[in-house]
Scaffold this motif. Structure first.
Motif, mmCIF file in Angstrom:
data_model
loop_
_atom_site.group_PDB
_atom_site.id
_atom_site.type_symbol
_atom_site.label_atom_id
_atom_site.label_comp_id
_atom_site.label_asym_id
_atom_site.label_seq_id
_atom_site.Cartn_x
_atom_site.Cartn_y
_atom_site.Cartn_z
ATOM 1 N N THR A 137 0.850 -1.193 0.000
ATOM 2 C CA THR A 137 0.000 0.000 0.000
ATOM 3 C C THR A 137 0.881 1.235 0.000
ATOM 4 O OG1 THR A 137 -0.120 0.022 2.416
ATOM 5 C CG2 THR A 137 -1.875 -1.143 1.250
ATOM 6 N N PRO A 138 0.474 2.261 -0.713
ATOM 7 C CA PRO A 138 1.305 3.468 -0.784
ATOM 8 C C PRO A 138 1.351 4.209 0.544
ATOM 9 C CG PRO A 138 -0.679 3.690 -2.161
ATOM 10 C CD PRO A 138 -0.715 2.342 -1.541
ATOM 11 N N ARG A 139 2.521 4.680 0.902
ATOM 12 C CA ARG A 139 2.718 5.500 2.093
ATOM 13 C C ARG A 139 2.465 6.937 1.687
ATOM 14 N NH1 ARG A 139 2.466 4.684 7.353
ATOM 15 N NH2 ARG A 139 3.822 6.033 8.512
ATOM 16 N N ARG A 140 1.630 7.647 2.425
ATOM 17 C CA ARG A 140 1.259 9.023 2.127
ATOM 18 C C ARG A 140 1.714 9.947 3.256
ATOM 19 N NH1 ARG A 140 0.282 8.299 -3.056
ATOM 20 N NH2 ARG A 140 -1.584 7.113 -3.498
ATOM 21 N N GLU A 141 1.795 11.216 2.918
ATOM 22 C CA GLU A 141 2.088 12.241 3.910
ATOM 23 C C GLU A 141 1.083 13.362 3.720
ATOM 24 O OE1 GLU A 141 5.862 14.816 5.572
ATOM 25 O OE2 GLU A 141 6.175 13.321 4.008
ATOM 26 N N ALA A 142 0.566 13.868 4.816
ATOM 27 C CA ALA A 142 -0.464 14.907 4.747
ATOM 28 C C ALA A 142 -0.333 15.835 5.940
ATOM 29 C CB ALA A 142 -1.856 14.272 4.733
ATOM 30 N N GLN A 143 -1.029 16.965 5.854
ATOM 31 C CA GLN A 143 -1.138 17.832 7.018
ATOM 32 C C GLN A 143 -2.559 18.362 7.103
ATOM 33 O OE1 GLN A 143 1.975 20.723 6.479
ATOM 34 N NE2 GLN A 143 0.636 22.193 5.499
ATOM 35 N N ILE A 144 -3.017 18.483 8.321
ATOM 36 C CA ILE A 144 -4.336 19.040 8.601
ATOM 37 C C ILE A 144 -4.137 20.373 9.281
ATOM 38 C CG2 ILE A 144 -6.442 18.743 9.950
ATOM 39 C CD1 ILE A 144 -6.163 15.739 9.412
ATOM 40 N N MET A 145 -4.794 21.394 8.739
ATOM 41 C CA MET A 145 -4.713 22.751 9.277
ATOM 42 C C MET A 145 -6.057 23.073 9.919
ATOM 43 S SD MET A 145 -2.903 24.245 5.876
ATOM 44 C CE MET A 145 -3.561 22.940 4.843
ATOM 45 N N ILE A 146 -6.025 23.548 11.161
ATOM 46 C CA ILE A 146 -7.254 23.848 11.903
ATOM 47 C C ILE A 146 -7.215 25.297 12.370
ATOM 48 C CG2 ILE A 146 -8.695 23.230 13.869
ATOM 49 C CD1 ILE A 146 -7.343 20.482 13.849
ATOM 50 N N GLU A 182 -10.500 3.204 10.037
ATOM 51 C CA GLU A 182 -9.169 3.047 10.617
ATOM 52 C C GLU A 182 -8.709 4.334 11.305
ATOM 53 O OE1 GLU A 182 -4.620 2.248 8.998
ATOM 54 O OE2 GLU A 182 -6.314 2.143 7.612
ATOM 55 N N LEU A 183 -8.375 4.230 12.588
ATOM 56 C CA LEU A 183 -7.829 5.367 13.327
ATOM 57 C C LEU A 183 -6.383 5.585 12.884
ATOM 58 C CD1 LEU A 183 -8.051 7.477 15.641
ATOM 59 C CD2 LEU A 183 -7.166 5.694 17.161
ATOM 60 N N LEU A 184 -6.091 6.776 12.368
ATOM 61 C CA LEU A 184 -4.712 7.102 11.998
ATOM 62 C C LEU A 184 -3.940 7.593 13.207
ATOM 63 C CD1 LEU A 184 -5.139 8.860 8.533
ATOM 64 C CD2 LEU A 184 -4.523 6.485 9.028
ATOM 65 N N PHE A 185 -4.535 8.517 13.962
ATOM 66 C CA PHE A 185 -3.932 8.958 15.220
ATOM 67 C C PHE A 185 -4.945 9.742 16.029
ATOM 68 C CE2 PHE A 185 -3.050 12.635 12.525
ATOM 69 C CZ PHE A 185 -3.222 13.719 13.371
ATOM 70 N N SER A 186 -4.678 9.811 17.322
ATOM 71 C CA SER A 186 -5.428 10.691 18.204
ATOM 72 C C SER A 186 -4.413 11.404 19.081
ATOM 73 C CB SER A 186 -6.454 9.926 19.041
ATOM 74 O OG SER A 186 -5.811 9.055 19.941
ATOM 75 N N MET A 187 -4.803 12.557 19.570
ATOM 76 C CA MET A 187 -3.872 13.374 20.326
ATOM 77 C C MET A 187 -4.612 14.092 21.441
ATOM 78 S SD MET A 187 -2.236 16.951 19.184
ATOM 79 C CE MET A 187 -3.781 17.685 19.630
ATOM 80 N N GLU A 188 -4.002 14.173 22.591
ATOM 81 C CA GLU A 188 -4.493 15.004 23.687
ATOM 82 C C GLU A 188 -3.614 16.243 23.704
ATOM 83 O OE1 GLU A 188 -7.237 14.304 25.480
ATOM 84 O OE2 GLU A 188 -7.443 12.485 24.277
ATOM 85 N N GLY A 189 -4.238 17.422 23.578
ATOM 86 C CA GLY A 189 -3.488 18.667 23.473
ATOM 87 C C GLY A 189 -3.394 19.415 24.785
ATOM 88 N N SER A 237 0.025 25.655 18.952
ATOM 89 C CA SER A 237 0.050 27.008 18.400
ATOM 90 C C SER A 237 -1.314 27.497 17.935
ATOM 91 C CB SER A 237 1.016 27.067 17.214
ATOM 92 O OG SER A 237 0.473 26.343 16.124
ATOM 93 N N GLU A 238 -1.390 28.786 17.724
ATOM 94 C CA GLU A 238 -2.556 29.391 17.097
ATOM 95 C C GLU A 238 -2.678 28.816 15.687
ATOM 96 O OE1 GLU A 238 -3.921 33.935 15.857
ATOM 97 O OE2 GLU A 238 -2.037 33.603 16.875
ATOM 98 N N ASN A 239 -3.885 28.480 15.260
ATOM 99 C CA ASN A 239 -4.121 27.872 13.941
ATOM 100 C C ASN A 239 -3.129 26.739 13.671
ATOM 101 O OD1 ASN A 239 -6.230 29.718 13.437
ATOM 102 N ND2 ASN A 239 -4.765 31.221 12.703
ATOM 103 N N PRO A 240 -3.197 25.676 14.470
ATOM 104 C CA PRO A 240 -2.183 24.624 14.376
ATOM 105 C C PRO A 240 -2.238 23.830 13.073
ATOM 106 C CG PRO A 240 -3.980 23.913 15.764
ATOM 107 C CD PRO A 240 -4.231 25.368 15.439
ATOM 108 N N VAL A 241 -1.092 23.270 12.736
ATOM 109 C CA VAL A 241 -0.934 22.399 11.570
ATOM 110 C C VAL A 241 -0.322 21.097 12.066
ATOM 111 C CG1 VAL A 241 0.255 22.102 9.363
ATOM 112 C CG2 VAL A 241 -0.614 24.363 10.015
ATOM 113 N N PHE A 242 -0.959 19.981 11.746
ATOM 114 C CA PHE A 242 -0.487 18.666 12.155
ATOM 115 C C PHE A 242 -0.079 17.892 10.905
ATOM 116 C CE2 PHE A 242 -3.620 20.158 15.201
ATOM 117 C CZ PHE A 242 -2.915 20.045 16.390
ATOM 118 N N ARG A 243 1.195 17.523 10.813
ATOM 119 C CA ARG A 243 1.711 16.790 9.653
ATOM 120 C C ARG A 243 1.995 15.360 10.077
ATOM 121 N NH1 ARG A 243 5.625 19.216 5.089
ATOM 122 N NH2 ARG A 243 5.936 17.317 3.893
ATOM 123 N N PHE A 244 1.618 14.402 9.220
ATOM 124 C CA PHE A 244 1.737 12.995 9.580
ATOM 125 C C PHE A 244 1.860 12.141 8.325
ATOM 126 C CE2 PHE A 244 -2.619 14.271 9.122
ATOM 127 C CZ PHE A 244 -3.227 13.258 8.413
#
Length: 130
Positions: free
Chosen positions: A37-46, A79-86, A91-98
């Motif tokens: 399966t292809p390995r991907r990289e992404a980021q979520i901006m909130i 499928e759960l990719l990740f979860s996080m407790e903050g 940061s302000e307007n955080p970006v999470f790359r994974f």
């Protein structure tokens, strides 16, 4: 005085009006020959002001109450990719790359919760060409 006590860089009214908006950015990646399966990289901006509770209002000089994302969950299909407790260090307007293994689902599902009990939930369509 440090990063957690620095004043917010955005207008508070605008920050509150756009709070919870999310975007997905994907990065092209070629799968190694041995992976099925292809390995991907992404980021979520909130969009979220993520007040630490240590910043001061520049006019009143009173502390701005803490208000930040305290839980984030990202799934791909079932499928759960990740979860996080903050905490206050996000940061302000955080970006999470994974990185993740693409399972063929058409979108990533994101649930973010903040300390005020607000829940922000969305499906972010994946680009099949990424």
């Amino acid at each position: 005085s440090g990063g957690c006590s620095a004043p917010a860089t955005k207008d508070a009214d605008i920050a509150l009006a756009t709070m919870g908006q999310m975007k997905l950015r994907q990065f092209a990646s070629a799968p190694p020959a041995q992976l099925s399966t292809p390995r991907r990289e992404a980021q979520i901006m909130i969009r979220h002001p993520n007040y630490s509770g240590l910043q001061r209002d520049q006019i009143t000089h009173l502390f701005i109450a803490a208000e930040f994302i305290d839980h984030l969950e990202v799934t791909q299909g079932d499928e759960l990719l990740f979860s996080m407790e903050g905490g206050i260090s996000i940061s302000e307007n955080p970006v999470f790359r994974f990185s993740y293994d693409d399972n063929g689902a058409t979108s990533l599902h994101v649930i973010a919760r903040d300390t005020e009990g607000r829940v922000f939930e969305t499906d972010l369509p994946k680009d099949p060409a990424s």
